[in-house]
Write an enzyme that holds these catalytic residues in place. Structure first.
Site, PDB file in Angstrom:
ATOM      1  CB  SER A  64      45.516  37.652  33.256  1.00 64.31           C
ATOM      2  OG  SER A  64      45.804  39.530  33.017  1.00 64.31           O
ATOM      3  NE  ARG A  65      43.476  33.007  39.953  1.00 65.99           N
ATOM      4  CZ  ARG A  65      44.240  32.364  40.996  1.00 65.99           C
ATOM      5  NH1 ARG A  65      44.796  33.608  41.505  1.00 65.99           N
ATOM      6  NH2 ARG A  65      44.328  31.075  41.314  1.00 65.99           N
ATOM      7  CG  LEU A  66      45.804  33.887  31.599  1.00 66.42           C
ATOM      8  CD1 LEU A  66      46.007  35.583  30.297  1.00 66.42           C
ATOM      9  CD2 LEU A  66      45.445  33.109  30.900  1.00 66.42           C
TER      10      LEU A  66
END
Length: 211
Positions: A187-189
């Site tokens: 989640s692009r975290l």
């Protein structure tokens, strides 16, 4: 609720960032890259700027690294050599796509010693040694034939003797004031860990960053 596999993967990710000394951490990541990256794990983007501050970037190869910094070699009259003469600071970016990791480096640049440059030049394949003599790097070239003629002239000049290092070719060491380690996550975290110091003799501080 997380599965056992997800928990194990996150624990592995956390271990990637363990340590309070960035050079040892880079050694571990670079070893992973050499084992898993299919092409040129030592490739890095080198960013420099000219006297007016206009940035420039290109890919080069890492040829040595230790607690003093990260070393590459080039013609001192090339674009990057002239930019470093005018503004001796640089940034580096290692991007290991297959590992989904990257490392960023920023700091001042110093020439490596003549002895270090001589030793590395002597280790290069003969064709690369000849090429260093023949190429007026970054300057205008009329045709490929002109370059090939320059190679022939260098080969004739040195015969069977190993070419010595040209005075216009040497190594540079990027001495980091900041080294950031980045790891892709869901989640692009992403995970980001940066090591910073106020000067080359100052202690490192460690900070996590938002992705």
């Amino acid at each position: 609720m997380q599965s056992a596999e997800q928990l194990e993967a996150e624990q592995v990710d956390e271990r990637l960032f363990q340590g309070d000394e960035p050079f040892a951490l880079f050694d571990r990541w670079f070893a992973d890259a050499k084992a898993g990256e299919p092409n040129d794990p030592n490739a890095m983007a080198l960013g420099t700027a000219d006297a007016d501050g206009l940035p420039d970037v290109r890919m080069v190869l890492l040829k040595g690294h230790d607690a003093r910094g990260f070393v590459f070699y080039t013609n001192i009259d090339s674009a990057k050599g002239l930019e470093l003469a005018a503004n001796p600071k640089a940034s580096l970016l290692f991007h290991w796509k297959s590992l989904r990791r990257q490392v960023r480096v920023r700091g001042p640049v110093e020439p490596v010693s003549d002895a270090e440059s001589d030793a590395y030049f002597a280790s290069r394949p003969r064709g690369s040694q000849v090429g260093a003599w023949a190429s007026a790097q970054s300057r205008p070239l009329q045709s490929r034939a002109e370059l090939e003629q320059a190679v022939e002239q260098v080969e004739a000049r040195f015969g069977d003797a190993p070419p010595p290092r040209p005075d216009f070719w040497r190594g540079y060491r990027v001495q980091p004031l900041a080294i950031e380690f980045w790891r892709d996550r869901r989640s692009r975290l992403h995970d980001r860990m940066v090591f910073r110091r106020e000067g080359l003799d100052a202690p490192w501080t460690t900070l996590r960053l938002y992705p």
